[in-house]
Design a protein around this motif. Structure first.
Motif, PDB file in Angstrom:
ATOM      1  N   ILE A   1       0.834  -1.213   0.000  1.00  0.00           N
ATOM      2  CA  ILE A   1       0.000   0.000   0.000  1.00  0.00           C
ATOM      3  C   ILE A   1       0.866   1.260   0.000  1.00  0.00           C
ATOM      4  CG2 ILE A   1      -1.699   1.298   1.334  1.00  0.00           C
ATOM      5  CD1 ILE A   1      -2.794  -1.354   2.353  1.00  0.00           C
ATOM      6  N   ALA A   2       1.954   1.240   0.790  1.00  0.00           N
ATOM      7  CA  ALA A   2       2.828   2.412   0.862  1.00  0.00           C
ATOM      8  C   ALA A   2       3.509   2.684  -0.476  1.00  0.00           C
ATOM      9  CB  ALA A   2       3.868   2.213   1.961  1.00  0.00           C
ATOM     10  N   PHE A   3       3.988   1.614  -1.149  1.00  0.00           N
ATOM     11  CA  PHE A   3       4.638   1.808  -2.449  1.00  0.00           C
ATOM     12  C   PHE A   3       3.644   2.341  -3.480  1.00  0.00           C
ATOM     13  CE2 PHE A   3       8.064  -1.095  -0.967  1.00  0.00           C
ATOM     14  CZ  PHE A   3       9.135  -0.288  -1.292  1.00  0.00           C
ATOM     15  N   ALA A   4       2.436   1.791  -3.495  1.00  0.00           N
ATOM     16  CA  ALA A   4       1.434   2.270  -4.448  1.00  0.00           C
ATOM     17  C   ALA A   4       1.068   3.725  -4.183  1.00  0.00           C
ATOM     18  CB  ALA A   4       0.183   1.386  -4.371  1.00  0.00           C
ATOM     19  N   PHE A   5       0.870   4.073  -2.907  1.00  0.00           N
ATOM     20  CA  PHE A   5       0.534   5.451  -2.568  1.00  0.00           C
ATOM     21  C   PHE A   5       1.703   6.386  -2.876  1.00  0.00           C
ATOM     22  CE2 PHE A   5      -0.062   8.967   0.465  1.00  0.00           C
ATOM     23  CZ  PHE A   5      -1.352   9.355   0.094  1.00  0.00           C
ATOM     24  N   GLY A   6       2.938   5.939  -2.564  1.00  0.00           N
ATOM     25  CA  GLY A   6       4.106   6.765  -2.873  1.00  0.00           C
ATOM     26  C   GLY A   6       4.292   6.976  -4.365  1.00  0.00           C
TER      27      GLY A   6
END
Length: 411
Positions: free
Chosen positions: A128-133
């Motif tokens: 989720i963090a990579f996609a949001f970043g």
């Protein structure tokens, strides 16, 4: 006082002076925005991960205290699991050690379960963090994509394009405004150059036309002396060469712009017309025309495309061998592009001289010297017209002498 039209429609300038070393402390720079963005994302991800681990730990503690691996019935301690072994007859110390081992083993199982759940939570949170970043980085860097697209459009000879980037006065806004200012200056410079060439060419047409008329009147007089007749023919040929030079300069100035109004044009028909206009000259030099011309329809200006074919065919005829020469004109569609190829017999052309033949007033092994074969603008005009249509023209030495000129245009 009339308003300055050069600034109409110009992009807004930053509220601070880029040359001033003292800048506002609260200026929303890209560094500050990225720091706040990724720092905030890291903080939020840490809080979420901490909350998840706390919940898992609390659940593990509740499970551990709720289900003991043994039970006490009537003063007797009995194991309730297979992995908890309690001696039937033992002293108090032995029983305490056995119970401690069972509790320790149960704690290890709880920690292993907690670790497994935490790893799964970390994996999901990382995705989720990579996609949001990735989404946030694309949003922050989207102005760079806009600048790149505008630069590509400008590279296609469209100097009227502007970025006109909106948003905070950060580094990207500064870069976009500087780029817009540079494009504005380039457009003014190119426009001034083209207007100068066009105006100069128009101004030179009138005296040249007057000279041609006077010379033709003189040559039409049967009572004129032979010396005057010979001088008149020489001057008329020189005047005709000057007219060709002026027309070439004017066409070169016009063809540097991208073609706005486009119509379907068949390169086969254009090449056939160029061959018809050059056929008498080719027959006089003993040059034979060859090649098959398949339909190759492009969107462009028919007059300018015909000038490309005419210049290439004329050069192929004029720069040929004295005897048994030929010119091959082929049109086709290859790889989604229309191709016009003109090859000929002729003198051997060194590979290092290929680039020079496209420069104005340049010929093979010559520069601005006189020649009865042209004014040295034909290939320059052909290259400018090809670029204005979004295509290109290349030249290759032909084995045995001569050149292969290939024009590729988008369909």
């Amino acid at each position: 006082m009339a308003p300055n039209t050069s600034t109409v429609g110009a992009p807004p300038k930053p509220h601070w002076d880029p040359r001033d070393p003292v800048r506002p402390l609260l200026r929303p720079t890209i560094r500050i925005r990225l720091t706040l963005l990724y720092g905030g994302m890291f903080l939020i991800a840490g809080i979420i991960l901490l909350a998840i681990i706390y919940l898992f730990t609390a659940q593990a503690v509740r499970d551990t205290t709720a289900t003991l691996p043994f039970k006490v019935v009537n003063g007797t301690v009995t194991a309730t699991t297979d992995w908890c072994e309690l001696p039937d007859r033992s002293t108090g110390e032995q029983l305490n050690n056995a119970v401690s081992m069972c509790l320790r083993h149960q704690s290890d199982l709880a920690l292993d379960d907690l670790l497994r759940r935490s790893l799964f939570a970390l994996l999901g949170l990382s995705i989720i963090a990579f996609a949001f970043g990735y989404a946030m980085a694309g949003r922050v860097l989207s102005p760079l994509g806009r600048i790149t697209r505008t630069a590509r459009q400008v590279a296609g000879t469209d100097l009227s394009r502007r970025i006109e980037l909106d948003g905070p006065d950060d580094e990207l806004k500064e870069l976009a405004d500087t780029f817009d200012e540079m494009l504005e200056r380039l457009e003014r410079a190119f426009s001034a150059q083209q207007r100068f060439v066009a105006n100069a060419s128009h101004e030179l047409r009138t005296p040249l036309a007057i000279n041609r008329t006077l010379l033709e009147v003189t040559l039409s007089d049967p009572a004129a002396p032979v010396e005057i007749q010979q001088l008149g023919k020489t001057l008329l040929a020189t005047n005709e060469r000057s007219e060709q030079l002026v027309e070439g300069l004017l066409l070169l100035a016009r063809s540097d712009n991208e073609i706005v109004e486009r119509k379907p044009v068949d390169l086969a028909e254009v090449a056939s017309r160029a061959m018809d206009q050059t056929r008498s000259e080719a027959e006089a030099k003993g040059v034979e025309f060859r090649g098959e011309r398949a339909a190759a329809v492009v969107q462009g200006n028919g007059v300018l495309l015909e000038r490309i074919a005419l210049n290439l065919v004329q050069n192929a005829v004029r720069y040929n061998v004295p005897e048994d020469g030929w010119v091959e004109v082929v049109t086709s569609v290859q790889g989604g592009q229309a191709v016009l190829e003109v090859s000929n017999t002729g003198p051997v052309v060194p590979a290092y001289e290929i680039d020079n033949i496209f420069e104005p007033f340049r010929r093979l092994r010559q520069e601005r010297t006189g020649s009865d074969k042209g004014v040295g603008l034909g290939l320059s005009i052909a290259r400018s017209v090809a670029r204005a249509h979004g295509g290109r023209i290349i030249a290759e030495p032909r084995e045995g002498g001569g050149l292969v000129m290939r024009v590729t245009l988008p369909i």
